[in-house]
Motif scaffolding. Structure first.
Motif: not given
Length: 223
Positions: A6-13, A28-31, A47-51, A109-115
């Motif tokens: 549910e971590w995604v739900e904690r960010f309104p956007g 594809q994310s890791a906590v 950076p390898e990941n978006m935090l 979330i990994p750079r590839t997914l961010f891109d």
């Protein structure tokens, strides 16, 4: 683990994203958990990941060639790191360091997914750039303060903010000089002046606020 899912739900956007995009983020994310005092990123690394911060606080600070440090901003729970965003978008290394001020939990979330998401999903792109523009505005205000505001006003303001309603702040002259981007000696002189006026009391590793009203009044010159 439901909490992780549910971590995604904690960010309104992010909570407004389409279900398939959310699934990609979650699958594809890791906590990750990081203890207090850890350097999460630093100059010379890319950076390898978006935090996305779930719990805790990260302090982002810049170190100049001459060894001067300044706190640029703090990332709190429910926020993303815009410096990481900038480096990911520009394919550049970090120019500052991020330090865990408390125990931190973050979704990476990994750079590839961010891109991929920045390219494909307008809502995700909007989320990234809304956070970006807010932080850029904050940084311009900070540059304005460092360049043009009086140090006594900024120090009073900083003491009020760091106190977070408490009377005693665990800090040192060195830490305050980094917060304000100025020399430690300058901060020491100003703290001595505040102590002479009876506004604060200094002891090793802490500052006690004796007259919050006077500090508040001086800090108001900032606004």
């Amino acid at each position: 683990m439901t909490e992780t899912l549910e971590w995604v739900e904690r960010f309104p956007g992010l909570s407004r994203l389409a279900p398939d995009i959310k699934d990609m983020l979650i699958s594809q994310s890791a906590v990750v958990e990081v203890p207090t005092g850890t350097t999460i990123f630093g100059p010379g690394h890319s950076p390898e990941n978006m935090l996305f911060l779930l719990d805790g606080t990260v302090r982002v600070q810049q170190v100049s060639d001459t060894g001067h440090e300044i706190v640029l901003y703090r990332i709190h729970a429910g926020e993303s790191c815009v410096l990481t965003t900038a480096c990911l978008l520009a394919f550049e290394d970090y120019s500052a360091e991020g330090i865990a001020e408390t125990n931190v939990r973050a979704a990476a979330i990994p750079r590839t997914l961010f891109d991929e998401l920045v390219g494909q999903s307008k809502p995700f792109r909007d989320f990234v750039f809304a956070a970006f523009s807010k932080r850029i505005t904050d940084l311009f205000l900070m540059i304005d303060e460092v360049a043009f505001q009086r140090l006594d006003v900024r120090l009073a303001d900083k003491l009020i903010k760091l106190s977070d309603g408490q009377d005693v702040i665990k800090t040192t002259h060195q830490m305050l000089s980094v917060e304000l981007g100025t020399a430690r000696e300058v901060v020491s002189r100003q703290l001595q002046e505040f102590q002479r006026r009876g506004w604060i009391e200094q002891s090793r590793g802490s500052v006690k606020l004796l007259d919050r009203d006077q500090l508040q009044r001086l800090a108001q010159h900032n606004h």
